[in-house]
Design an enzyme around this catalytic site. Structure first.
Site, mmCIF file in Angstrom:
data_model
loop_
_atom_site.group_PDB
_atom_site.id
_atom_site.type_symbol
_atom_site.label_atom_id
_atom_site.label_comp_id
_atom_site.label_asym_id
_atom_site.label_seq_id
_atom_site.Cartn_x
_atom_site.Cartn_y
_atom_site.Cartn_z
ATOM 1 N N SER A 241 86.541 20.297 -10.933
ATOM 2 C CA SER A 241 86.588 20.655 -9.513
ATOM 3 C C SER A 241 88.331 20.729 -9.229
ATOM 4 C CB SER A 241 86.036 20.234 -8.677
ATOM 5 O OG SER A 241 84.481 20.524 -8.924
ATOM 6 N N THR A 286 79.264 15.517 -5.403
ATOM 7 C CA THR A 286 78.555 15.435 -6.684
ATOM 8 C C THR A 286 77.690 14.430 -6.623
ATOM 9 O OG1 THR A 286 78.645 16.175 -8.967
ATOM 10 C CG2 THR A 286 80.509 14.775 -7.881
ATOM 11 N N LYS A 290 74.745 13.554 -3.119
ATOM 12 C CA LYS A 290 74.317 14.910 -2.349
ATOM 13 C C LYS A 290 73.328 14.843 -1.321
ATOM 14 C CE LYS A 290 75.558 17.961 -6.146
ATOM 15 N NZ LYS A 290 75.168 19.070 -7.210
ATOM 16 N N ASN A 311 76.365 19.874 -1.094
ATOM 17 C CA ASN A 311 77.418 19.599 -2.083
ATOM 18 C C ASN A 311 78.722 19.795 -1.511
ATOM 19 O OD1 ASN A 311 77.300 22.405 -2.106
ATOM 20 N ND2 ASN A 311 77.907 22.533 -4.201
ATOM 21 N N GLY A 351 62.771 23.004 -14.734
ATOM 22 C CA GLY A 351 63.254 21.727 -14.427
ATOM 23 C C GLY A 351 63.152 21.657 -12.696
ATOM 24 N N GLY A 353 64.767 18.885 -10.781
ATOM 25 C CA GLY A 353 65.771 18.182 -10.130
ATOM 26 C C GLY A 353 66.458 18.642 -9.154
ATOM 27 N N TYR A 438 76.982 24.414 -18.267
ATOM 28 C CA TYR A 438 78.347 25.254 -18.554
ATOM 29 C C TYR A 438 79.012 24.538 -19.509
ATOM 30 C CZ TYR A 438 80.358 21.887 -15.260
ATOM 31 O OH TYR A 438 80.717 20.610 -14.552
ATOM 32 N N GLY A 459 76.520 29.067 -16.906
ATOM 33 C CA GLY A 459 76.629 28.219 -16.050
ATOM 34 C C GLY A 459 78.015 28.061 -15.458
#
Ligand code: NAP
Length: 497
Positions: A241, A286, A290, A311, A351, A353, A438, A459
């Site tokens: 980021s 992150t 969160k 986020n 998933g 999560g 990603y 991603g």
């Protein structure tokens, strides 16, 4: 230019075992844009001549011979060290770095700054304010204070020293918690910051490389007017980021800086409250913060309320506003590729999560018919029940033979790049296949989907879209997706090497 007039400078630390290498790297660093070099002569393992070294380097140089007790490598006697530093003063160094106990050996000189330095590799002492005043009372030309940060409040205390400084000051915290203070010291009129340009290990935890600083930060434009943002997480060193947000600030000429804030789970609230005095105007959030970010915010979007995690935190006059741009970023990435066609689309999310949760609520809100599956069925069932979507058994997932397939598991992520959450024979050209992973950009999941002629979305597209949404919330400006994507790709490729 005289070093005493330098502002927002970059000092390359050169710590080498051989004289030749020291000189070569010093000249290289200066030609790459370093404003000065710090010659760490304590690391040299061969005999050296101070006048010869200084003569061979064509730019401003600062000479340091750090003792073992101060975190350096010098083990010879103190008088020899002082003699070398006196020679440096006499033979053309623009600055010498000396400690308070030996400061009296060095006369003031118009040509060579006397930096009084203090290092603490275990903590930021409680009495750092008093120590700073004591150092100033010796009347050096510059005070340097570098202490390890164990808590985020250490960063605030170190940067607070600038408010009481009467003599030019370079004060920062070491370690990953302390990293933001290295950059932010320049917004407080620190004449320069340090970056490593050595092949040897420099004992300075958290010191960035010269190349990273030059690639990521626009040091010359940092000032009290600079808006401060960052990403908060634990760990945080790997985050892309800072690279993409800072690249976009620079592309748009926006006066902002975006930093990695390492904050431990238990310290989240205290850290963000402490950083209000910096002041930080917005955070990307992150792992593992969160949920905490959602609880900490004083207001939030309806999507965040449903997801129960955020986020993004944006400072408002009434506290922090929370958004979840993982959710809106997934929608933006889909809409960029498919247009406004999500209503009524069949989706299977792999998933259950954090990212799956964001995807479930966002896609449901967008009008998709959402299915979810997870290798541990209980977790998927719980989320399906809460979001009122359909739960499929993991072993039956391949029956989903058309529609949007979204991988929200880490399967296929570096280093397990040969793994995939989907059987290659079960892709069809009627699938739209989206991987949130990603790293790598082209996962096995996506490569096999492409072979089956499915539409694919990677991603990185999601990462860039979620970052662009944050950028807009932080600055009210539209980010350049191209700049963000290209910068991220460059960084990912470098990491792969
Ligand atoms: P998370 O909360 O840990 O959830 C991971 C999910 O994957 C869980 O449901 C987990 O199931 C499942 N899973 C883990 N290992 C698996 C395996 N070997 N086989 C099948 N399922 C498995 O992680 P998250 O925060 O949601 O992140 C998921 C992925 O999203 C990350 O790996 C990351 O690459 C990606 N991500 C991308 C972006 C972006 O911007 N592109 C942003 C954030 C995250 P159990 O818990 O039941 O084991």
């Amino acid at each position: 230019m005289k070093l005493s007039e330098l502002t927002n400078g970059l000092c390359a630390v050169i710590a080498e075992k051989g004289v030749k290498q020291l000189i070569t790297l010093s000249n290289q660093a200066l030609s790459l844009g370093a404003d000065l070099v710090e010659l760490r002569l304590d690391l040299l393992e061969e005999e050296f001549s101070i006048p010869d070294i200084l003569r061979s380097i064509s730019g401003p140089k600062l000479v340091t011979i750090r003792r073992k007790s101060d975190g350096g490598s010098w083990i010879q006697d103190e008088q020899t060290r002082i003699n070398f530093l006196l020679q440096a003063q006499q033979f053309g160094a623009q600055a010498i770095d000396v400690e308070s106990d030996c400061f009296h050996h060095f006369q003031a000189s118009d040509l060579c700054l006397r930096i009084l330095s203090f290092h603490h590799f275990a903590e930021t002492p409680n009495n750092i304010n008093a120590l700073h005043k004591q150092f100033e009372s010796l009347q050096p030309d510059l005070v340097k204070i570098a202490c390890l940060a164990n808590k985020n409040s250490d960063v605030v205390r170190i940067l607070g020293l600038y408010d009481q400084a009467k003599i030019p000051l370079i004060a920062f915290c070491m370690g990953s918690i302390g990293f933001p203070s290295r950059i932010l010291s320049l917004t407080k009129k620190s004449p320069w910051m340090y970056a490593n340009f050595s092949l040897e290990m420099v004992n300075a935890p958290g010191i960035p490389t010269l190349n990273d600083v030059r690639a990521i930060y626009d040091l010359k434009n940092l000032s009290t007017q600079t808006d401060i943002f960052g990403v908060v997480g634990d760990p945080i060193g790997h985050s892309m980021s800072p690279v993409i947000h800072n690249a976009c600030y620079q592309f748009l000429g926006y006066n902002g800086v975006y930093l990695p804030f390492h904050v431990a789970t238990a310290d989240f609230e205290a850290a963000l409250k402490g950083y209000e005095c910096l002041p930080v105007k917005g955070y990307s959030v992150t792992i593992p913060h969160k949920e905490k970010a959602f609880q900490f915010a004083s207001s939030c979007s309806s999507l965040v309320k449903e997801i129960g995690a955020a986020n993004t935190l944006v400072k408002t006059k009434d506290g922090f506003y929370a958004e979840n741009t993982d959710a809106t970023g997934i929608l933006a990435a889909l809409e960029n590729r498919l247009g406004n066609t999500l209503l009524g689309r069949k989706v299977l999310i792999l998933g259950a999560g954090g990212v799956s949760r964001a995807a479930v609520f966002a896609l449901k809100k967008a009008g998709c018919i959402v299915h979810i599956t997870n290798h541990n069925r209980d977790r998927a069932e719980k989320l399906a029940l809460e979001a009122k979507v359909i739960c499929l058994d993991w072993n039956n997932r391949h029956n989903f033979n058309s529609g949007l397939l979204l991988n929200c598991t880490p399967v296929g992520m570096d280093p397990l790049v040969n793994e995939t959450p989907w059987d290659s024979n079960s892709f069809s050209k009627d699938h739209i296949v989206f991987d949130t992973v990603y790293n790598p950009i082209e996962t096995r999941f996506l490569m096999e989907a492409k072979k089956a002629q499915a539409i694919t979305i990677d991603g990185l597209e999601m990462f860039v879209c979620q970052a662009a949404e944050q950028f807009k919330l932080f600055t009210s400006l539209s980010a350049s997706l191209d700049v963000m994507r290209n910068t991220a790709m460059k960084k990912l490729r470098k990491t792969e090497v």
